[in-house]
Structure formats: C-alpha cells, structure tokens
Design a protein around this motif. Structure first.
Motif, mmCIF file in Angstrom:
data_model
loop_
_atom_site.group_PDB
_atom_site.id
_atom_site.type_symbol
_atom_site.label_atom_id
_atom_site.label_comp_id
_atom_site.label_asym_id
_atom_site.label_seq_id
_atom_site.Cartn_x
_atom_site.Cartn_y
_atom_site.Cartn_z
ATOM 1 N N ASP A 210 11.386 -21.499 8.798
ATOM 2 C CA ASP A 210 10.249 -22.425 8.785
ATOM 3 C C ASP A 210 10.068 -23.168 10.110
ATOM 4 N N GLY A 211 10.977 -22.939 11.055
ATOM 5 C CA GLY A 211 10.857 -23.580 12.355
ATOM 6 C C GLY A 211 11.407 -24.991 12.423
ATOM 7 N N VAL A 212 12.038 -25.452 11.347
ATOM 8 C CA VAL A 212 12.649 -26.784 11.360
ATOM 9 C C VAL A 212 13.877 -26.775 12.274
ATOM 10 N N PHE A 213 14.644 -25.689 12.193
ATOM 11 C CA PHE A 213 15.775 -25.482 13.086
ATOM 12 C C PHE A 213 15.358 -24.523 14.194
ATOM 13 N N LYS A 214 15.882 -24.724 15.393
ATOM 14 C CA LYS A 214 15.642 -23.772 16.473
ATOM 15 C C LYS A 214 16.797 -22.793 16.573
ATOM 16 N N LEU A 215 16.504 -21.619 17.084
ATOM 17 C CA LEU A 215 17.536 -20.604 17.264
ATOM 18 C C LEU A 215 18.513 -21.080 18.337
ATOM 19 N N ARG A 216 19.805 -20.947 18.040
ATOM 20 C CA ARG A 216 20.844 -21.433 18.942
ATOM 21 C C ARG A 216 21.824 -20.301 19.282
ATOM 22 N N VAL A 217 22.625 -20.539 20.316
ATOM 23 C CA VAL A 217 23.734 -19.633 20.617
ATOM 24 C C VAL A 217 24.888 -20.008 19.694
#
Length: 374
Positions: A210-217
């Motif tokens: 939903d885009g609430v969290f961003k993709l991280r390493v």
C-alpha cells in the motif's frame, strides 16, 4: 584433504599480496565452505584472506548474489569513510580476481569468492545477556542506517518471497491438505495455533504493497553470530554474511533478531516450559537499534516493530511446521519430530509476546522518544 587442494588451487585466481603459505577450514558455517588463506609478505608479516566456495545449490544465481554484495559493501565503505570510520574493519571488503571479476569459477564449476580478513575480532554464538542484545541492536541498526540511501529496488532477490508471510501460509495450507505422511493428526494443536492468527499474516506485506512502508535493504539473517566484535572494545564492529541481502523491510531484520535472540531456550528445546520470551532482551535490542535508526524510520514503521517480532517468529514456526508435514525436506533434522518441536518453540514465543503486548509497545514508544531527545 581434497577440498583443501581445491581451495589452494582457487587461491591463484585472486589478486592477493604476498606468497601463499597455507589454507585451512575456518568457522562453523553450514552453507558455504570457508577457508582462511595465509600469505607471507616481504616485510615478514602474515596476511590472511577469507576464501569461500559459494553453495550454488542454495544460491542459484551467483552473479546476482555477488553483484548485491559488491554494491552494498562499496556503498558501506564510502559511508563509513565519510563518517571518519575505517571501512577495512567496519565493512566486508571483496578481493577481485586477476581478471577483475567478483568471483572465480573453477574447472568443476564451483564458484569462489574472497574477502579481506578482519583481524582482532571475535564472534558470539549465543546471546547470554541483555548487553549482547544491546550491542547487536546497535550493529544491525547502524548497518541499516548506513544503507538507508541505497536503492533497494536495484538488488537482486536472492531467495524469492523469503519473508512473504502470506505465501508461507499458503504453502503450509497446501502441506496440511495433502498430508502426504499423515502427520497432520500429530500437529492439531499447532495447526490450530496458525489458523487462529491467519488475519495477521499480511500485517507487514500489506503496508509495503500500500506504500505505507518503503522498500528497504534487508540483511535477512540477523543472528548475533553474524556480527564481528572488536577484541579491544568488545563492541560490534562489522555485520557479515551478506548472502541474503535483498530488497525488503527493516522489520524483517528487527523481527528475526528478536526471534533468535530473545528466546530463553534452544530453538529445538523439547521441554516447552523452558521456552520464554525475554522482555528485557527485547528492550535491550530495541534500545540499541533505535539509537541508530530512530531518525530513519517513520512513525508507522516504529509502531510496527513489536508486530514484526511476532510475525517473523510466527512465520518461522510456520516454515518448521510446513517442513514437518511434507517430510523434512528443507531443514536438517536429527529425529522424526524435530521440525515439529522447532515449530512449538516458535509458537510458544509468539504466545508469550501476545501476553506482554502492551509492554512491548510501550518499550518501543518510550525508547523512540528517548532516542529523539538525544
């Protein structure tokens, strides 16, 4: 002896300093074959390198894997240097081949890589005290903070859907329904435990979608034995074992560190009464972790840290239970019910977390506020 000869032969492919004077097996890893390679320099000094044969049965795309590691280690080195640190000690350093490659493929098709050996360090195999968790939290938090600006979407997904809990649940359901070894009847309590929590399976993945969290390493293997500690300061120095670095969520790393470190017993403890979630260890790790990443995480990400511990523990239990139902095809076992016993320890931890849920949430909230005030 034959394996040592293969390792010795592989050494000649890399751009090393000095004269090779020996190689011997090193460490106690279970996936890759690791060797310490010794070189004599003209000055009389002995230099060590770490040589590894990559397990390409597990890591089927070695090229993608090594591009991940090369990109992340180079980025870490730059960030550490910018902050006045020593990248040769605080980050893994790849040694290129003489053909300027990231790894060497021998005549048998084996893939080898080499790192600079980080001297005067030690590793901790088992968390024994809260202080261990605190320094572990600092190390993994710093690792994530340094990589906060790295383009996670550029990383190759080494193991597809590794922490996709809803998909892990679907695999479990399929194993339960097929019940090829008629073991489901022996795991009724555990199966019910999973089903009672099915609505929480997408707690993390839905926020990413939903885009609430961003993709991280994400490191994806945040056990304490993947940290090198400095022999002098006794503090965490370098995060190692980057094979599972992938695009993901910080919560995968936080949750798995809590799952593996805050358990009072062994992962396969048969006496479930010995298994307890150690809230003080949770507090210690969270304190060290938020001292590093408090300004990196959004409020929504901080609020979901307790849930990440629960979800990662539940997911691990589901994986053990699934493997038990299909005949122990993934995890190595030593007796018939080994994976079922492993699942039970994870589910006991989940239940304990649920019993102190408000305390876990308060700990995160209070420590985040403290870190913000520094």
């Amino acid at each position: 002896m034959k394996e040592n000869l293969e390792a010795i032969k592989a050494l000649s492919a890399f751009e090393t300093e000095g004269e090779s004077v020996g190689v011997q097996p090193y460490g106690n890893g279970h996936i890759n074959d690791t060797y310490a390679a010794y070189y004599q320099l003209e000055s009389g000094e002995c230099r060590r390198y770490l040589l590894q044969r990559i397990n390409d049965r597990i890591f089927t795309n070695v090229n993608g894997l090594m591009k991940n590691i090369a990109g992340v280690t180079a980025y870490l080195a730059d960030k550490i240097l910018e902050s006045g640190g020593n990248p040769e000690r605080e980050a893994l350093s790849l040694i290129l081949t003489k053909k300027n490659g990231l790894y060497h493929t021998d005549e048998q098709g084996n893939c080898w890589r080499m790192y600079r050996f980080i001297e005067d360090t030690f590793s901790v195999q088992i968390v024994e005290k809260a202080e261990d968790m605190y320094y572990s939290g600092i190390s993994f938090g710093k690792f994530q903070k340094l990589l906060a600006g790295y383009p996670a979407e550029s990383l190759y997904e080494v193991i597809k859907d590794f922490h996709n809990t809803p998909r892990r649940y679907l695999a479990f359901k399929s194993a339960q329904e097929q019940d090829i070894l008629k073991r489901a009847g022996l795991a009724v309590k555990e199966i019910c435990f999973v089903e009672e929590r099915v609505k929480e399976m997408d707690a993390l993945t839905s926020l990413l979608a939903d885009g609430v969290f961003k993709l991280r390493v994400s490191h994806n293997d945040t056990k304490i034995n993947n940290i090198l500690f400095d022999k002098t300061t006794k503090k965490g120095l370098c995060v190692i074992d980057l094979d599972t670095v992938m695009p993901g969520l910080y919560h995968y790393d936080f949750g798995d560190a809590i799952r593996s470190g805050a358990n009072s017993a062994a992962e396969d403890e048969r006496d479930i009464s010995k298994v307890e979630f150690r809230l003080d260890f949770f507090e210690a790790f969270t304190r060290g972790y938020l001292e590093q990443v408090n300004t990196v995480l959004s409020d929504e990400e901080k609020n979901m840290l307790p849930m990440s511990a629960k979800i990662m523990t539940l997911e691990c239990g589901i994986r053990f239970l699934t493997d038990y139902l299909v005949g122990d095809t993934y995890f190595k076992t030593h007796h018939e019910n080994h994976n079922l016993e492993r699942a039970r320890t994870q589910f006991k931890l989940v239940a304990d977390m649920e019993n102190c849920w408000t305390q876990m949430q308060d700990i995160v909230q209070n420590l985040a506020a403290t870190a913000a005030g520094k």
